[in-house]
Write a protein that holds these residues in place. Structure first.
Motif, PDB file in Angstrom:
ATOM      1  N   ASP A 180      31.922 -17.666 -15.311  1.00  9.70           N
ATOM      2  CA  ASP A 180      32.469 -17.885 -17.012  1.00  9.70           C
ATOM      3  C   ASP A 180      31.981 -19.199 -17.439  1.00  9.70           C
ATOM      4  O   ASP A 180      31.635 -19.607 -18.504  1.00  9.70           O
ATOM      5  N   GLY A 181      31.506 -20.156 -16.562  1.00 12.20           N
ATOM      6  CA  GLY A 181      30.929 -21.377 -16.726  1.00 12.20           C
ATOM      7  C   GLY A 181      29.325 -21.376 -17.416  1.00 12.20           C
ATOM      8  O   GLY A 181      28.953 -22.294 -18.098  1.00 12.20           O
ATOM      9  N   ARG A 182      28.836 -20.348 -16.924  1.00 12.61           N
ATOM     10  CA  ARG A 182      27.345 -20.419 -17.224  1.00 12.61           C
ATOM     11  C   ARG A 182      27.262 -19.054 -18.216  1.00 12.61           C
ATOM     12  O   ARG A 182      26.078 -19.483 -19.068  1.00 12.61           O
ATOM     13  N   LEU A 183      28.015 -18.090 -18.141  1.00 14.80           N
ATOM     14  CA  LEU A 183      27.859 -16.920 -18.877  1.00 14.80           C
ATOM     15  C   LEU A 183      28.868 -16.904 -19.954  1.00 14.80           C
ATOM     16  O   LEU A 183      29.942 -16.219 -19.589  1.00 14.80           O
ATOM     17  N   ALA A 241      23.194 -16.233 -15.539  1.00 14.26           N
ATOM     18  CA  ALA A 241      24.441 -16.027 -14.575  1.00 14.26           C
ATOM     19  C   ALA A 241      24.119 -16.709 -13.289  1.00 14.26           C
ATOM     20  O   ALA A 241      25.108 -17.296 -12.687  1.00 14.26           O
ATOM     21  N   MET A 242      22.955 -16.761 -12.863  1.00 15.48           N
ATOM     22  CA  MET A 242      22.743 -17.278 -11.630  1.00 15.48           C
ATOM     23  C   MET A 242      22.368 -18.904 -11.454  1.00 15.48           C
ATOM     24  O   MET A 242      22.909 -19.145 -10.592  1.00 15.48           O
ATOM     25  N   GLY A 243      22.156 -19.320 -12.775  1.00 16.69           N
ATOM     26  CA  GLY A 243      22.149 -20.801 -12.911  1.00 16.69           C
ATOM     27  C   GLY A 243      20.986 -21.377 -12.228  1.00 16.69           C
ATOM     28  O   GLY A 243      20.085 -20.625 -11.537  1.00 16.69           O
ATOM     29  N   GLU A 244      20.616 -22.618 -12.479  1.00 16.09           N
ATOM     30  CA  GLU A 244      19.658 -23.327 -12.059  1.00 16.09           C
ATOM     31  C   GLU A 244      20.036 -23.619 -10.368  1.00 16.09           C
ATOM     32  O   GLU A 244      20.844 -24.150 -10.050  1.00 16.09           O
ATOM     33  N   THR A 278      31.095 -13.939 -21.372  1.00 14.37           N
ATOM     34  CA  THR A 278      31.165 -12.374 -20.368  1.00 14.37           C
ATOM     35  C   THR A 278      32.896 -12.402 -20.430  1.00 14.37           C
ATOM     36  O   THR A 278      33.581 -13.082 -20.862  1.00 14.37           O
ATOM     37  N   GLU A 279      33.025 -11.077 -20.386  1.00 12.91           N
ATOM     38  CA  GLU A 279      34.716 -10.744 -20.398  1.00 12.91           C
ATOM     39  C   GLU A 279      34.867 -10.323 -18.916  1.00 12.91           C
ATOM     40  O   GLU A 279      36.017 -10.162 -18.691  1.00 12.91           O
ATOM     41  N   LEU A 280      33.848 -10.472 -18.010  1.00 12.50           N
ATOM     42  CA  LEU A 280      34.441 -10.339 -16.474  1.00 12.50           C
ATOM     43  C   LEU A 280      34.855 -11.599 -16.072  1.00 12.50           C
ATOM     44  O   LEU A 280      34.512 -12.716 -16.380  1.00 12.50           O
ATOM     45  N   GLU A 281      35.885 -11.400 -15.029  1.00  9.10           N
ATOM     46  CA  GLU A 281      36.451 -12.628 -14.639  1.00  9.10           C
ATOM     47  C   GLU A 281      35.898 -13.051 -13.084  1.00  9.10           C
ATOM     48  O   GLU A 281      35.111 -12.059 -12.702  1.00  9.10           O
TER      49      GLU A 281
END
Length: 622
Positions: free
Chosen positions: A286-289, A232-235, A292-295
């Motif tokens: 949502d683009g990395r994870l 979720a944090m991304g690079e 996920t169901e989270l907005e």
């Protein structure tokens, strides 16, 4: 004939700066006075020490006019004649004037040299009359100051740290390693003020998560699984890559406790986490994870999804199933009760009239308000469950018999006992007048109604079991004491009266991933957020949407809002004990590791015993 005066100055790095000035006068002065053509800023030189004259034969004459001598090629003289073509060196204190013949005239090159005597030392004039003249040079002073700083703020603190390593509680007094502290500890860690090693286990090593978990193992679960957090944090991008490289080199993995919980910022409550800490992951997550169901969310005022409360799927049980639904879908919830808020909060109906009659005893106003039934919990954050005996029985009586001055009531919440009490009632000698459990629910117990607890059924009910069953049926049927508020389960077979009550679950917290304190909103009227006065069905979910909250709350940087709000105001970072993934991991760990022996402090290091003591104090205070 012309004098050419060349002044040579030497910089700190040895570089020479030469300035030339021509003088056409036949005689020029030498001295400390700035009016002289040859100015020598030296206390060994008189203000007007000597003069130089040009003679007709091309030679020059030097004569002292102050009574003080000067040197010519190392010999002291009061006057001397010099041939510029042959050259000579004239000494005045710490200065040497080289005489030579140039194309344009007699050249006098003035240069400062090392002092030969205490009177000719190279120093400023004020140095002889102040302490400056007694101090060491700048280089020695600088290195001495560096040494002093290292001794005071490095060597001494290290010695103190090593001396008290492993000591649980230091004695009163000053300890040198406290000079490394940037400020006082927060209230949460105030008890550790005297034990630096409780957190700083190893010298020159940053505080690790393992150290924090020695005390917070039970209340500081990870926000999510480690792999999902990193995804979720991304690079890191741009300049962040440099910081990430340094952090990796010094063994500082991302997501450490101290990135959020910053200590030594002063006494008081610890500063809340900045909004950016959350937005770095949740903005565009949502683009990395992708599963996920989270907005996405980054700012409460402008980028935050609608609330999704956890609604009951089916009431009853210790942990009834729940489902998160957006308030935009206008969801409803069945909790097992029937309750019309609008009827009870009406200012003109029968409920309001009864409330006015009971106002002297219970303090009601012209009509019922939310606070008459909803009691805040001890913290003022949420509300206690509505209780039949405490909140409803004053109007909805379950009385069915009076013996002496004692009024017997049916046992609320125990349908089996309700049936048993009614059968026992009819097995007695038989009432002169049967009970009224249909209309009694809207009467209050008291002097007037207590005399009528056995009424209305005397003509229809006689002393035999069928009449008891009729009374039971009346209690659980439409218009009965139980039916209007509860869902009733029918008998299991024809001819039986084993009625039951459907399970009831009163939800005390809908936002399991958010935090809300009613105490912080005491200045607001309940109905400004909860539309209870227009609700005629207990299934209505009387929760305010995000639009209502945004009337006062904006994002962290929206200063125009009444209450600029960061993510940490409503959200807790750490997962609670009920997180599904956490339960699975705890069960897995339990199978792998045997239970630890209670109070096994013998294997602990001395520096860890204080942590154990603090944990026990925390558990005891809960």
């Amino acid at each position: 004939m012309t004098f050419i005066v060349r002044q040579i100055a030497v910089t700190a790095d040895g570089r020479e700066i030469i300035r030339s000035n021509p003088f056409t006068d036949a005689e020029i002065g030498i001295g400390r006075n700035t009016a002289n053509a040859i100015h020598l800023p030296d206390l060994a030189v008189n203000p007007d020490h000597a003069v130089i004259r040009q003679l007709e034969d091309g030679q020059i004459e030097i004569e002292s006019i102050s009574g003080q001598k000067f040197s010519v090629d190392g010999r002291d003289q009061m006057s001397a004649t010099i041939d510029p073509g042959a050259g000579a060196e004239i000494g005045f204190g710490g200065h040497v004037i080289a005489v030579s013949q140039g194309e344009e005239g007699v050249t006098l090159t003035v240069k400062r040299v090392e002092a030969l005597s205490d009177s000719a030392q190279e120093r400023e004039e004020g140095a002889l009359y102040t302490l400056k003249g007694l101090l060491p040079g700048k280089r020695i002073s600088a290195w001495g100051f560096v040494g002093l700083m290292l001794a005071a703020f490095l060597i001494w603190p290290i010695y103190t740290w090593a001396t008290y390593r492993g000591v649980e509680e230091r004695p009163e007094g000053f300890h040198a390693d406290t000079m490394w502290s940037s400020g006082a500890l927060s209230d949460a860690h105030h008890s550790l003020e005297g034990d630096c090693q409780a957190c700083h286990v190893d010298a020159f090593v940053t505080v690790t998560d393992k150290t924090c978990l020695n005390c917070h193992e039970d209340d500081a679960h990870d926000h999510a699984k480690k792999d999902r957090l990193l995804t979720a944090m991304g690079e890191p991008e741009g300049f962040e890559k440099v910081g990430a490289a340094f952090a990796s080199a010094f063994n500082k993995p991302p997501g450490r406790c101290v990135e959020c919980h910053t200590e030594h910022e002063g006494a008081g409550a610890m500063e809340p986490t900045a909004q950016k800490f959350c937005a770095d992951c949740h903005e565009g997550m949502d683009g990395r994870l992708t599963d996920t169901e989270l907005e996405n969310a980054s700012d409460f005022g402008i980028s935050h999804p609608q609330f999704r409360p956890a609604l009951l799927v089916q009431p009853g049980g210790k942990n009834p199933p729940r489902m998160r639904v957006s308030l935009d879908d206008k969801p409803t919830e069945y909790n097992g009760l029937k309750f019309p808020h609008d009827v009870h909060m009406s200012k003109t109906g029968g409920v309001a009239q009864m409330g006015r009659r009971l106002s002297a005893k219970f303090g009601f106003g012209d009509s019922l308000v939310c606070a008459d039934c909803h009691t805040p919990d001890s913290n003022g954050v949420r509300f206690e469950p509505v209780d039949m005996e405490e909140d409803c029985a004053m109007c909805h009586s379950l009385a069915f018999e009076e013996i002496g001055n004692t009024v017997r009531t049916l046992r609320h919440g125990e349908p089996d006992m309700v049936r048993a009490d009614l059968r026992a009632y009819y097995r007695s000698t038989g009432p002169s007048r049967p009970i009224n459990l249909g209309g009694m629910k809207r009467r209050r117990p008291g002097a007037e109604n207590d005399n009528r607890v056995a009424s209305d059924y005397a003509r229809a009910v006689q002393f035999r079991p069928s009449r008891a069953n009729l009374a039971i049926q009346q209690v659980f049927s439409r218009g009965g004491a139980c039916f209007d508020c509860h869902g009733v389960t029918p008998p299991t077979a024809r001819g039986r009266v084993d009625y039951g009550i459907k399970p009831v679950t009163q939800t005390d917290r809908y936002m399991h991933k958010g935090w809300f304190s009613h105490e912080a909103h005491n200045d607001e009227d309940c109905t400004s957020c909860h539309a209870a006065t227009t609700s005629d069905n207990a299934r209505d979910l009387l929760l305010p949407g995000i639009k209502t909250c945004r009337e006062c709350h904006g994002g962290e940087f929206q200063k125009s809002s009444d209450v600029p709000s960061s993510c940490a105001m409503c959200h807790d970072y750490h997962a609670d004990d009920g997180a599904p993934w956490l339960i699975k991991e705890q069960q897995k760990d339990k199978r792998k590791k045997p239970d630890k022996v209670a109070n096994d402090n013998e294997a602990l290091k001395p520096s860890d015993k204080l942590k154990v003591k603090i944990r026990k104090q925390k558990i005891a205070s809960r």
